[in-house]
Design a protein around this motif. Structure first.
Motif, PDB file in Angstrom:
ATOM      1  N   UNK A 218       0.856  -1.100   0.092  1.00 19.43           N
ATOM      2  CA  UNK A 218       0.019  -0.132  -0.172  1.00 19.43           C
ATOM      3  C   UNK A 218       0.779   1.157   0.003  1.00 19.43           C
ATOM      4  N   UNK A 219       1.591   1.459  -1.003  1.00 19.52           N
ATOM      5  CA  UNK A 219       2.602   2.574  -0.897  1.00 19.52           C
ATOM      6  C   UNK A 219       1.895   3.813  -0.919  1.00 19.52           C
ATOM      7  N   UNK A 220       2.035   4.951  -0.038  1.00 22.68           N
ATOM      8  CA  UNK A 220       1.452   6.013   0.194  1.00 22.68           C
ATOM      9  C   UNK A 220       0.287   6.070   0.959  1.00 22.68           C
ATOM     10  N   UNK A 221      -0.371   4.876   1.551  1.00 24.63           N
ATOM     11  CA  UNK A 221      -1.394   4.516   2.196  1.00 24.63           C
ATOM     12  C   UNK A 221      -0.849   4.319   3.704  1.00 24.63           C
ATOM     13  N   UNK A 222      -1.699   4.037   4.597  1.00 20.51           N
ATOM     14  CA  UNK A 222      -1.570   3.839   5.871  1.00 20.51           C
ATOM     15  C   UNK A 222      -2.185   2.259   6.116  1.00 20.51           C
ATOM     16  N   UNK A 223      -2.191   1.681   7.243  1.00 16.09           N
ATOM     17  CA  UNK A 223      -2.386   0.551   7.338  1.00 16.09           C
ATOM     18  C   UNK A 223      -3.975   0.229   7.330  1.00 16.09           C
ATOM     19  N   UNK A 224      -4.665  -0.760   6.582  1.00 23.62           N
ATOM     20  CA  UNK A 224      -6.189  -1.011   6.761  1.00 23.62           C
ATOM     21  C   UNK A 224      -6.316  -2.422   7.110  1.00 23.62           C
ATOM     22  N   UNK A 225      -7.200  -2.787   7.859  1.00 27.53           N
ATOM     23  CA  UNK A 225      -7.791  -3.665   8.410  1.00 27.53           C
ATOM     24  C   UNK A 225      -9.276  -3.908   8.441  1.00 27.53           C
ATOM     25  N   UNK A 226      -9.903  -5.036   8.802  1.00 29.38           N
ATOM     26  CA  UNK A 226     -11.345  -5.237   8.864  1.00 29.38           C
ATOM     27  C   UNK A 226     -11.498  -5.433  10.432  1.00 29.38           C
ATOM     28  N   UNK A 227     -12.478  -4.692  10.896  1.00 32.15           N
ATOM     29  CA  UNK A 227     -12.867  -4.980  12.199  1.00 32.15           C
ATOM     30  C   UNK A 227     -14.289  -5.320  12.513  1.00 32.15           C
ATOM     31  N   UNK A 228     -14.743  -6.042  13.644  1.00 35.17           N
ATOM     32  CA  UNK A 228     -16.181  -6.071  13.989  1.00 35.17           C
ATOM     33  C   UNK A 228     -16.915  -4.766  14.303  1.00 35.17           C
ATOM     34  N   UNK A 229     -18.303  -4.991  14.616  1.00 39.60           N
ATOM     35  CA  UNK A 229     -19.052  -3.761  14.820  1.00 39.60           C
ATOM     36  C   UNK A 229     -18.410  -3.304  16.117  1.00 39.60           C
ATOM     37  N   UNK A 230     -18.085  -4.097  17.313  1.00 44.48           N
ATOM     38  CA  UNK A 230     -17.927  -3.628  18.499  1.00 44.48           C
ATOM     39  C   UNK A 230     -16.666  -3.095  18.258  1.00 44.48           C
ATOM     40  N   UNK A 231     -15.550  -3.493  17.667  1.00 44.32           N
ATOM     41  CA  UNK A 231     -14.453  -2.928  17.655  1.00 44.32           C
ATOM     42  C   UNK A 231     -14.101  -1.508  16.874  1.00 44.32           C
ATOM     43  N   UNK A 232     -15.075  -1.599  15.921  1.00 47.76           N
ATOM     44  CA  UNK A 232     -15.236  -0.468  15.053  1.00 47.76           C
ATOM     45  C   UNK A 232     -15.823   0.839  16.185  1.00 47.76           C
ATOM     46  N   UNK A 233     -16.638   0.460  16.787  1.00 48.16           N
ATOM     47  CA  UNK A 233     -17.041   1.746  17.744  1.00 48.16           C
ATOM     48  C   UNK A 233     -16.186   1.856  18.837  1.00 48.16           C
ATOM     49  N   UNK A 234     -15.232   0.881  19.219  1.00 52.21           N
ATOM     50  CA  UNK A 234     -14.345   1.287  20.276  1.00 52.21           C
ATOM     51  C   UNK A 234     -13.214   2.155  19.542  1.00 52.21           C
ATOM     52  N   UNK A 235     -12.840   1.964  18.247  1.00 51.25           N
ATOM     53  CA  UNK A 235     -11.603   2.598  17.555  1.00 51.25           C
ATOM     54  C   UNK A 235     -12.044   3.913  16.787  1.00 51.25           C
ATOM     55  N   UNK A 236     -13.198   4.176  16.946  1.00 48.04           N
ATOM     56  CA  UNK A 236     -13.705   5.380  15.741  1.00 48.04           C
ATOM     57  C   UNK A 236     -13.234   6.534  16.016  1.00 48.04           C
ATOM     58  N   UNK A 237     -12.810   6.933  17.320  1.00 49.51           N
ATOM     59  CA  UNK A 237     -12.276   7.999  17.710  1.00 49.51           C
ATOM     60  C   UNK A 237     -10.802   8.019  17.500  1.00 49.51           C
ATOM     61  N   UNK A 238     -10.136   7.103  17.275  1.00 52.92           N
ATOM     62  CA  UNK A 238      -8.873   7.003  16.923  1.00 52.92           C
ATOM     63  C   UNK A 238      -8.321   6.688  15.538  1.00 52.92           C
ATOM     64  N   UNK A 239      -9.044   6.024  14.667  1.00 51.64           N
ATOM     65  CA  UNK A 239      -8.861   5.678  13.517  1.00 51.64           C
ATOM     66  C   UNK A 239     -10.180   6.236  12.421  1.00 51.64           C
TER      67      UNK A 239
END
Length: 436
Positions: A218-239
C-alpha cells in the motif's frame, strides 16, 4: 452484450460486480478475514489480493525473479578457502552468520512485521516470535499494536516481546518495534523502552525501533484492516472507520494515516530516536517509491542502523486490489536503484520464501531479507516447528547457491553473480582464429 464485450477483452463481469457491490469490490473479499491468510494461494488475475506473479500480459512482473545465478568456471575464492581449510570446501562451509541492523543473526534473515491483525486461531505472532528466537534471527513487531489492543502486562505487543525473550539464544537476535503516527500518539516506544520487562533486551543491545514510512502493498497509504462492529465503535475516535464493505454483519474498514515525510522530517525523526532511545537500534522502513535511493541515502546519513525496503510484492492481509496490482516499484527495481555504502545495512522484503529469491536479493546489495507472509503460513501450518522447518529449507538452498558461485559468506555476493535475460551483456569477442 456481456459475451461480446468479454470476447473483445473488456472485463464486463468485473464491471458488473462493481455495479452490484460498489466500494466493496475495491478490496479483496472480506469473507474469512482474520482467519484466512490473504495471498496464500494466488487465484487467476490476482483476485485473491495477493498480487503475486506476473500479470497475464507480462507487465508488472518482478525483474528480480527473471535473474539467474551465474556460477563462474574459475573461482579464486574457492582456492583461498581450500588453502585455509586444507581440504576441498563444500556448501557446508558457507557461513550464513550476518549482522542485521545492529544485531547478530545466525542467518541473513529477519522476521518481517506482523501488525495488529490476528490471523488464524489466536495470535500467530506469538508462535512466530518463539520460533524466530530459537532460530537466532531478529523479529519486527508491526504497527498499531497498542492503539488497537492496548498496553499492559497481557497486551498483544508484550506477549510477542515476552515470547521472543523467553526463547532467546545467547548473543544473537533482537526485537524491533515499529511506530506509525497512531503509535506515536500512544507513545509506544516510550512505554516499551521504560518497561522493566524489556530491560534484558534493551540492556543487551537487542532492542530496536523502526520508523515506518510506508508498506509495499500500500505505498502512500496507511494500514488497513477489517474490524467487527464492536471494535469499530471502540476505535472510531482513533482511526478512520468506514462502512465501505457493504456487510450486513456490520464489519468496517479501519484505516490508519500514513504520516507525512520530507527529507528534513525524516532526519529530525531519526535524530529524535537516537537521542531519546540511545540503547535501541534505529531502523526505518520505506515503501517502494520512485525516490527510494534518495530516501535510503538520507536515512543512512542521519544515522539509521538499517534501512528496510518493502517491495510492491510485499504481502498483506488487506489492501486495495488496484494497489496490489499496479502501485509501487518491484523489489528488484528498488535494489537496482539503491547504492548501499560500505558498512550500511539494507534489508529487503517482498515475497521471500525460498533460497533462490533471497540469494538474488543479497547479490543485488541486500544485507538480509525478511520473511513475512511465508512465515505466517509456516506458523499457521505448525505453530511449534513450521517456521523453523521453512527457514531450514531456505538456509540449505542459500548455502548451496552461495557455494555454487564460489563464495562462502552472503556479504561476498555481488551483481556479477547474476545474469539477466532481459538485459544480457554482450559476449566477449573471440580471439582471431576462433575459439581456443
Amino acid at each position: 452484450m456481456s459475451a461480446a464485450l468479454e470476447a473483445a477483452g473488456f472485463p464486463a463481469e468485473a464491471v458488473r460486480a462493481r455495479a452490484r457491490a460498489g466500494t466493496a469490490e475495491v478490496f479483496p473479499a472480506a469473507d474469512g478475514y482474520g482467519t484466512r491468510l490473504f495471498g496464500a494461494a494466488p487465484e487467476p488475475h490476482g483476485r485473491d489480493g495477493s498480487g503475486a506473479g506476473p500479470a497475464p500480459d507480462g507487465q508488472g512482473g518482478d525483474w528480480l525473479d527473471s535473474l539467474r545465478l551465474a556460477p563462474p568456471v574459475f573461482m579464486p575464492r574457492r582456492l583461498e578457502k581450500l588453502i585455509d581449510l586444507g581440504r576441498e570446501p563444500s556448501y557446508e562451509d558457507v557461513d550464513l552468520r550476518t549482522p542485521v541492523g545492529g544485531f547478530a543473526s545466525r542467518l541473513p534473515l529477519y522476521l518481517s512485521a506482523f501488525g495488529s491483525t490476528r490471523a488464524g486461531s489466536g495470535d500467530l505472532g506469538v508462535a512466530a516470535a518463539r520460533q524466530a528466537a530459537r532460530l537466532g534471527i531478529p523479529m519486527v513487531i508491526g504497527e498499531n499494536m497498542v492503539p488497537v489492543h492496548g498496553y499492559g502486562s497481557r497486551s498483544a505487543l508484550l506477549e510477542r516481546v515476552t515470547a521472543y525473550a523467553e526463547d532467546l539464544a545467547d548473543g544473537v537476535g533482537g526485537v524491533v518495534v515499529q511506530q506509525s503516527t497512531e503509535d506515536a500518539d500512544s507513545e509506544v516506544w516510550n512505554l516499551l523502552y521504560s518497561d522493566p520487562g524489556s530491560r534484558p533486551l534493551r540492556d543487551s543491545g537487542r532492542l530496536g525501533f523502526e520508523l515506518k514510512t510506508g508498506q509495499g502493498a500500500k505505498p502512500g497509504l496507511g494500514g488497513m484492516t477489517v474490524v467487527d462492529a464492536a471494535e469499530a465503535e471502540r476505535l472510531a475516535g482513533r482511526f478512520a472507520v468506514r462502512d465501505l464493505l457493504g456487510e450486513p454483519a456490520g464489519r468496517r474498514l479501519r484505516s490508519a494515516t500514513p504520516g507525512t515525510f520530507t527529507e528534513e522530517i525524516l532526519r529530525q525523526q531519526l535524530r529524535f530516536m537516537r537521542n531519546n532511545f540511545p540503547l535501541a537500534r534505529t531502523w526505518v522502513k520505506f515503501h517502494p517509491g520512485r525516490d527510494i535511493a534518495r530516501a535510503a541515502t538520507t536515512a543512512w546519513a542521519a544515522g539509521a542502523d538499517a534501512v528496510t525496503v518493502d517491495g510492491a510484492e510485499g504481502g498483506t492481509g488487506w489492501a486495495p486490489r488496484v494497489f496490489l496490482d499496479r502501485a509501487g516499484l518491484p523489489l528488484g527495481e528498488c535494489l537496482r536503484r539503491i547504492e548501499r555504502p560500505s558498512g550500511a545495512h539494507l534489508l529487503a522484503s517482498g515475497r521471500m520464501w525460498e533460497g533462490g529469491r533471497a540469494v538474488r536479493a543479497l547479490a543485488l546489495g541486500a544485507t538480509a531479507v525478511g520473511l513475512g507472509r511465508a512465515a505466517l503460513l509456516a506458523v499457521d501450518e505448525d505453530p511449534r516447528e513450521g517456521l523453523v522447518r521453512l527457514v531450514d529449507a531456505l538456509a540449505l538452498e542459500a548455502r548451496l547457491l552461495i557455494s555454487a558461485v564460489g563464495q562462502y559468506r552472503p556479504a561476498d555476493l555481488t551483481p556479477e553473480d547474476l545474469w539477466s535475460p532481459l538485459d544480457p551483456a554482450p559476449a566477449a569477442p573471440l580471439p582471431v582464429g576462433g575459439p581456443v
